[in-house]
Design a protein around this motif. Sequence first.
Motif, PDB file in Angstrom:
ATOM      1  N   TRP A   1     -11.604   2.630   0.006  1.00 62.91           N
ATOM      2  CA  TRP A   1     -10.217   2.821   0.397  1.00 62.91           C
ATOM      3  C   TRP A   1      -9.414   1.655  -0.163  1.00 62.91           C
ATOM      4  O   TRP A   1      -9.944   0.558  -0.383  1.00 62.91           O
ATOM      5  N   TYR A   2      -8.118   1.912  -0.376  1.00 62.71           N
ATOM      6  CA  TYR A   2      -7.256   0.880  -0.947  1.00 62.71           C
ATOM      7  C   TYR A   2      -5.992   0.715  -0.111  1.00 62.71           C
ATOM      8  O   TYR A   2      -5.419   1.693   0.375  1.00 62.71           O
ATOM      9  N   LEU A   3      -5.556  -0.534   0.019  1.00 62.72           N
ATOM     10  CA  LEU A   3      -4.275  -0.858   0.615  1.00 62.72           C
ATOM     11  C   LEU A   3      -3.318  -1.188  -0.529  1.00 62.72           C
ATOM     12  O   LEU A   3      -3.513  -2.184  -1.242  1.00 62.72           O
ATOM     13  N   LEU A   4      -2.325  -0.340  -0.752  1.00 62.69           N
ATOM     14  CA  LEU A   4      -1.361  -0.507  -1.834  1.00 62.69           C
ATOM     15  C   LEU A   4      -0.088  -1.089  -1.231  1.00 62.69           C
ATOM     16  O   LEU A   4       0.612  -0.416  -0.463  1.00 62.69           O
ATOM     17  N   CYS A   5       0.215  -2.318  -1.567  1.00 60.89           N
ATOM     18  CA  CYS A   5       1.286  -3.068  -0.907  1.00 60.89           C
ATOM     19  C   CYS A   5       2.488  -3.234  -1.837  1.00 60.89           C
ATOM     20  O   CYS A   5       2.338  -3.353  -3.057  1.00 60.89           O
ATOM     21  N   GLU A   6       3.680  -3.293  -1.240  1.00 65.83           N
ATOM     22  CA  GLU A   6       4.876  -3.557  -2.027  1.00 65.83           C
ATOM     23  C   GLU A   6       4.973  -5.031  -2.409  1.00 65.83           C
ATOM     24  O   GLU A   6       5.467  -5.379  -3.488  1.00 65.83           O
ATOM     25  N   GLN A   7       4.498  -5.906  -1.534  1.00 65.41           N
ATOM     26  CA  GLN A   7       4.537  -7.343  -1.767  1.00 65.41           C
ATOM     27  C   GLN A   7       3.126  -7.914  -1.618  1.00 65.41           C
ATOM     28  O   GLN A   7       2.287  -7.340  -0.923  1.00 65.41           O
ATOM     29  N   PRO A   8       2.859  -9.074  -2.252  1.00 60.78           N
ATOM     30  CA  PRO A   8       1.527  -9.685  -2.092  1.00 60.78           C
ATOM     31  C   PRO A   8       1.258 -10.060  -0.636  1.00 60.78           C
ATOM     32  O   PRO A   8       2.179 -10.416   0.101  1.00 60.78           O
TER      33      PRO A   8
END
Length: 342
Positions: free
Chosen positions: A136-143
């Motif tokens: 699974w992946y966490l796709l973030c807008e910011q680091p």
Amino acid sequence: MMPAITFIIPGFLPAPAAITAADLPACPYLQKLLARADQRPQSRDSHEYLLAQFGCPADTVAPYAALSHLADRGETRSNVLRADPVHLSAGREGVMLFDNTMLQLQADEAESLAETVRPLLTEFAAELEVAAPERWYLLCEQPIAITTQPLMQVIGRDVSDRLPTGDDRTRCRRLFNEIQMTLHEAPVNQTRERRGQLPVNSLWFWGEGDLPALGTTAFDACFSNDPLAQGLARWRDIPVRSLPANLGELLAQPAAATAQPSLLVLDNRAERFHAYQDAAGWLQFIERFEQDWAQPLYRALRRGQLSSIDILPGDSHYHCRRRHVARFWRRPSAARLTAASG
């Protein structure tokens, strides 16, 4: 043609602690290859070595999530973390982590569980993507400013002192607690427990870092089911194929028919046998490796059908050329398989 083959087998040697020389199946060709090759200690782990072979600077943080996401989705992303489903079990030795090797999560279960977690991610402005039941992946807008531990380094271990550190650690640990409470009530987990299966009661964040600026590599093609190796090959734009069943299948590939090809083969199946100290699984693995790879590799090298073989089984780097096969005075030894090399 005469290919050169580099065979990386993370966690293969030495054998799990419970295994003695008397337990080993017959593996004369593997023992001959290791005995007659030039050997040097391998201080870096297999993934660090792999990154170096693709030109990554030594001080580069291994961006496991970005590379495996590239392998899974064929696209480059920044600010991506792995968020793999795990089971945490509290006991006398601490809070132990078990991955999908023990969970055997199905695709519909994974998607249902992910859906229960997604509403918790608004604080991070993040999306949760299920690429495979175990990835699974966490796709973030910011680091997210955290430093994490790779999943393979925490499997079967106490995670109490291996939780994320860094400026955002408090937010992440709060999110971990919320995820665990939500998963505890998930119908999928309740069904799994009624069937006697381990529930997914947490996610493990890891693999931070953006894709590196890669240098040159000597490899002409990569053969592996490992997402990191596949991602590196895609990022370097060299052909990548799934792990062949044996040497014959590898040499039948078009990439092996080019002039003096340098082929990378990475088999990561032994890692989890070590992580869980699974002696039976490891013994089956070495038996298949002897038949499918070690015997045909040794014979092909002796006949001059290969220019060289490099084997990195975890503890050392073995380099073998055709002339090395004649080193009959170097006697094979089972101790080389069951004790760490110096």
